[in-house]
Design a protein around this motif. Sequence first.
Motif, short mmCIF file in Angstrom:
data_model
loop_
_atom_site.label_atom_id
_atom_site.label_comp_id
_atom_site.label_asym_id
_atom_site.label_seq_id
_atom_site.Cartn_x
_atom_site.Cartn_y
_atom_site.Cartn_z
N GLN A 82 0.82 -1.21 0.00
CA GLN A 82 0.00 0.00 0.00
C GLN A 82 0.86 1.26 0.00
O GLN A 82 0.55 2.23 -0.70
N GLN A 83 1.96 1.25 0.76
CA GLN A 83 2.85 2.41 0.79
C GLN A 83 3.52 2.61 -0.57
O GLN A 83 3.67 3.75 -1.02
N ALA A 84 3.92 1.52 -1.22
CA ALA A 84 4.55 1.64 -2.54
C ALA A 84 3.55 2.17 -3.56
O ALA A 84 3.89 3.02 -4.39
N ALA A 85 2.31 1.70 -3.49
CA ALA A 85 1.28 2.20 -4.41
C ALA A 85 0.99 3.66 -4.17
O ALA A 85 0.81 4.44 -5.11
N LEU A 86 0.97 4.07 -2.91
CA LEU A 86 0.73 5.47 -2.58
C LEU A 86 1.88 6.35 -3.04
O LEU A 86 1.68 7.45 -3.57
N ALA A 87 3.11 5.88 -2.86
CA ALA A 87 4.29 6.65 -3.30
C ALA A 87 4.31 6.79 -4.81
O ALA A 87 4.68 7.84 -5.34
N ALA A 88 3.89 5.75 -5.52
CA ALA A 88 3.86 5.82 -6.99
C ALA A 88 2.76 6.75 -7.48
O ALA A 88 2.90 7.39 -8.52
N ALA A 89 1.68 6.85 -6.73
CA ALA A 89 0.56 7.70 -7.15
C ALA A 89 0.74 9.15 -6.76
O ALA A 89 0.06 10.03 -7.29
N THR A 90 1.66 9.47 -5.85
CA THR A 90 1.87 10.85 -5.39
C THR A 90 2.70 11.59 -6.44
O THR A 90 3.76 11.11 -6.84
N PRO A 91 2.24 12.74 -6.90
CA PRO A 91 3.02 13.49 -7.89
C PRO A 91 4.34 13.98 -7.30
O PRO A 91 4.44 14.27 -6.10
N ALA A 92 5.36 14.07 -8.14
CA ALA A 92 6.70 14.46 -7.70
C ALA A 92 6.76 15.92 -7.28
O ALA A 92 7.62 16.30 -6.51
N ASN A 93 5.87 16.77 -7.78
CA ASN A 93 5.92 18.19 -7.47
C ASN A 93 4.90 18.59 -6.40
O ASN A 93 4.43 19.71 -6.37
N CYS A 94 4.60 17.69 -5.54
CA CYS A 94 3.61 17.96 -4.49
C CYS A 94 4.15 19.05 -3.56
O CYS A 94 5.29 19.01 -3.13
N CYS A 95 3.34 20.03 -3.26
CA CYS A 95 3.79 21.16 -2.46
C CYS A 95 3.76 20.87 -0.96
O CYS A 95 4.25 21.66 -0.16
N ASP A 96 3.19 19.77 -0.54
CA ASP A 96 3.11 19.48 0.90
C ASP A 96 4.45 19.07 1.47
O ASP A 96 4.69 19.26 2.65
N GLY A 97 5.32 18.52 0.69
CA GLY A 97 6.63 18.08 1.17
C GLY A 97 6.52 16.76 1.93
O GLY A 97 5.44 16.22 2.12
N PRO A 98 7.64 16.26 2.39
CA PRO A 98 7.62 14.98 3.10
C PRO A 98 7.00 15.13 4.50
O PRO A 98 6.98 16.21 5.07
#
Length: 191
Positions: A82-98
Amino acid sequence: MNHGDMSMPMGNTTCKMEMLWNWNIVDSCFLASSWHITNNAMFAASCVGAALLVVCLELLRRVGHEYDAHLLRQFQRQLRLQQAALAAATPANCCDGPLPAFATHYATFRASALQQLIRAIIHGATLAVAYIVMLLIMYYNGYIFISIILGAVLGKFLCDWMVVRLPYGGEGEKDERRASVGAAGPTGCCA
């Protein structure tokens, strides 16, 4: 009237049951009138059987722990997927940060009905064997008592071999918190 010694007629023989510490062999009875000891060989077989019953108890305890560990590993695999699927679905330019490192997040998994049924059956079998052992102890027979203790020692030796997993190298003190203690059977029967 002697309350420590009870004799029950069993056909043309008498079954001795004492509620005080005893070393009786012939004419002892355990759990049921059909378990009537009529000779030394039957008593020796009863002692061996009592010891093996405790080994089975230790094995059932181990099976319960191993099944729970198996379910935990399944849940951990599901979480990683689930974490891998979520990381793959999160856009690289997300403004929220880690997410901050100090934030703790929890994922909750619940055993399925079948998995919980299997856990309950293992628990019930363990409890049944433990109560039978307790009833055998309540006959206060020294030989049966010693057999049960020897069975517990043998069961612990065979089915609960201590294994300690200690991390080394890498991140140092942070890894020390992840040290784990487990058990692994030395034989194929208890692994």
